[in-house]
Enzyme design. Sequence first.
Site, short mmCIF file in Angstrom:
data_model
loop_
_atom_site.label_atom_id
_atom_site.label_comp_id
_atom_site.label_asym_id
_atom_site.label_seq_id
_atom_site.Cartn_x
_atom_site.Cartn_y
_atom_site.Cartn_z
N ASP A 189 39.58 56.21 39.55
CA ASP A 189 38.20 56.16 40.01
C ASP A 189 37.39 57.08 39.10
O ASP A 189 37.95 57.91 38.37
CB ASP A 189 38.15 56.64 41.47
N ASP A 192 33.58 58.69 39.85
CA ASP A 192 32.86 59.76 40.54
C ASP A 192 33.76 60.50 41.52
O ASP A 192 34.39 59.90 42.39
CB ASP A 192 31.66 59.18 41.29
N ASP A 233 39.24 59.62 45.13
CA ASP A 233 38.77 60.70 46.01
C ASP A 233 38.07 60.22 47.27
O ASP A 233 37.77 61.03 48.15
CB ASP A 233 37.79 61.59 45.24
#
Length: 273
Positions: free
Chosen positions: A35, A37, A210
């Site tokens: 991922d 961000d 996250d």
Amino acid sequence: MPPLNLGNQPQIPLNADQAWRATAPRAAETVLFFDFDGTLAPVDDDPTAVQPAPKVLAAIQALAPAVQRVAIVSARPVDFLRDHFGGLPGVDLYGLYGLEHSHSGGETVTEPAALPWVPTMVELADLARAELPAGTLTEYKRLSVALHYRTAPELGPAVERWGREQAERLGLRVQAGRMVLELKPPVDQDKGRVIGEAVKSAAGAWYFGDDVSDIKAFAALRARAAADPDFFGVCVAVANPETGQEVAEAADLTIDSPAALGDFLTTAAHHLT
């Protein structure tokens, strides 16, 4: 080595060094998924200002020749990802949860079923800017609209209520995230589907994420491992104060921050190269 914590999933009862050593013999058939961000880059109040954490780009460049593929799987558009990773050869980019993709620096391919929704997203972005209170950041992404309230957390309930009402009115799907609500076309594409398709021919994979949208990617690795006992999949959560607990509970390992991930990947490169 940054602090690591084993998650509550029984599939990978190893520490990080053991997991990389288990990956090494199958590295040429292993895919590394990231991922963006909150994982490769710290979250910023201004989404346009986000940059990868120190050491991340160099570590990915070192790892890419040792594995089958490196892929960035993000809610960002491919053009944004290309600006940050386009100089790294052999890196695949999946934008907008897989509604767009570009393989190894090639052209951007858009999911055909999503294209008719572009005018709706233009209308939605204009309406959000007109109706939502000051402090809300409306991010238009062509195939989705993200409503950020990070700089004004007290607006969260109002922004989410407005977004869900618009999604119901327009027939859109909602993706919740870290102080953001994203509205997307009703197309069957998400990070889990991207990963599930990409690992069909792989002998192993790592996924680093996250946020709650990354849990579907974790589930795809679990499903692949359940179907093939020889497949080695590792799910890694990057800690955060907002959705971190939920994501860590679904992961095998937890890393403290995007900055710590840079160090972690630098160490990993020594195992695989």
